[in-house]
Enzyme design. Structure first.
Site, PDB file in Angstrom:
ATOM      1  CE  LYS A  13      38.486  33.576  45.104  1.00  0.00           C
ATOM      2  NZ  LYS A  13      38.079  33.883  46.497  1.00  0.00           N
ATOM      3  NE  ARG A  88      33.881  29.356  45.990  1.00  0.00           N
ATOM      4  CZ  ARG A  88      33.835  30.550  45.406  1.00  0.00           C
ATOM      5  NH1 ARG A  88      34.011  30.669  44.112  1.00  0.00           N
ATOM      6  NH2 ARG A  88      33.628  31.635  46.118  1.00  0.00           N
ATOM      7  NE  ARG A 122      32.736  41.410  47.988  1.00  0.00           N
ATOM      8  CZ  ARG A 122      33.117  40.187  47.630  1.00  0.00           C
ATOM      9  NH1 ARG A 122      34.322  39.988  47.123  1.00  0.00           N
ATOM     10  NH2 ARG A 122      32.310  39.163  47.815  1.00  0.00           N
ATOM     11  NE  ARG A 155      29.323  38.617  46.025  1.00  0.00           N
ATOM     12  CZ  ARG A 155      30.330  37.793  45.801  1.00  0.00           C
ATOM     13  NH1 ARG A 155      31.374  38.187  45.086  1.00  0.00           N
ATOM     14  NH2 ARG A 155      30.324  36.575  46.299  1.00  0.00           N
ATOM     15  NE  ARG A 166      30.587  34.319  50.136  1.00  0.00           N
ATOM     16  CZ  ARG A 166      30.680  35.655  50.158  1.00  0.00           C
ATOM     17  NH1 ARG A 166      29.908  36.370  50.967  1.00  0.00           N
ATOM     18  NH2 ARG A 166      31.521  36.269  49.379  1.00  0.00           N
TER      19      ARG A 166
END
Ligand code: AMP
Length: 217
Positions: A13, A88, A122, A155, A166
């Protein structure tokens, strides 16, 4: 025009909304990035959400809706926006539809195994928010952002326990929005698997067509 970029964590996203923002000149509004900025600023909001976010839990709806409402009230969002990471939950989606309803929801479809592989590698730039992957999208200079040269970081919530949490939250609370948006007629499913260039080509074509169909009316 108002676009929501939707999908599980790691669907792409943020990457796709950043590219769309450049291409189409619409502001990229990431709820996660607004929260991370608040944490970096050590504001009252930042302090109240830091632990929740680190654990991979969702921030309460009232705080999140308030944050997005304020951001959408700024002048640069008056003629369109790209939302990334919001809504969300169903109450968030209902709030958005009364604040400033979406025109289209770009729904990036990816498998759980893809999410885990993408989030585990990531790397993020704290200065400009650009995102990389150690294997699929490495920066030219290891550990440095191609766009602004700042140091990259992992992160806090990109660890195995938070990634699983998540994904669980996504399935329980966020995935029901697919039906919500399908029934409003705004859902645009996109295959989010495969290389970023291919996904971006598909999204750019879809967005161009949607934008030009409005301009030619
Ligand atoms: P993201 O950068 O979109 O992956 O968001 C990072 C984290 O910020 C999420 O795991 C949540 O803890 C929090 N967050 C971001 N957007 C929302 C939202 N719309 N509702 C609740 N929590 C959110």
């Amino acid at each position: 025009m108002r676009f929501v970029f939707f999908g599980p964590p790691g669907a792409g996203k943020g990457t796709m909304a950043a590219r769309a923002s450049k291409e189409f000149g619409l502001p990229h509004i990431s709820s996660g990035e607004l929260f991370r900025q608040a944490i970096r600023d050590d504001s009252e909001l930042g302090r109240s959400v830091k632990d929740l976010i680190g654990r991979g839990a969702l921030v309460p709806d009232d705080l999140t809706i308030n944050l997005i409402h304020q951001r959408l009230s700024r002048p640069d969002a008056a003629s369109g926006w790209l939302l990334d990471g919001f809504p969300r939950t169903i109450p968030q989606a209902q709030a958005l539809s009364s604040i400033d309803p979406e025109d289209h929801v770009i729904d990036l479809e990816v498998a759980d195994s893809t999410v885990i592989a993408r989030l585990s590698g990531r790397r993020m730039c704290a200065a400009c928010g650009a995102s990389y992957h150690v294997q699929y999208q490495p920066p030219a200079n290891p550990g440095r952002c191609d766009a602004c040269g700042s140091a990259l970081y992992v992160r806090e919530d990109d660890n195995p326990a938070s990634i699983q949490k998540r994904l669980d939250y996504y399935r329980e609370q966020t995935a029901p929005l697919v039906e919500f948006y399908r029934s409003r007629g705004t859902l645009v499913p996109v295959d989010g698997e495969g290389p970023a260039e291919k996904v971006w080509d598909d999204i750019r074509t879809i967005m161009k067509n949607l934008l030009s169909s409005v301009q030619s009316r």
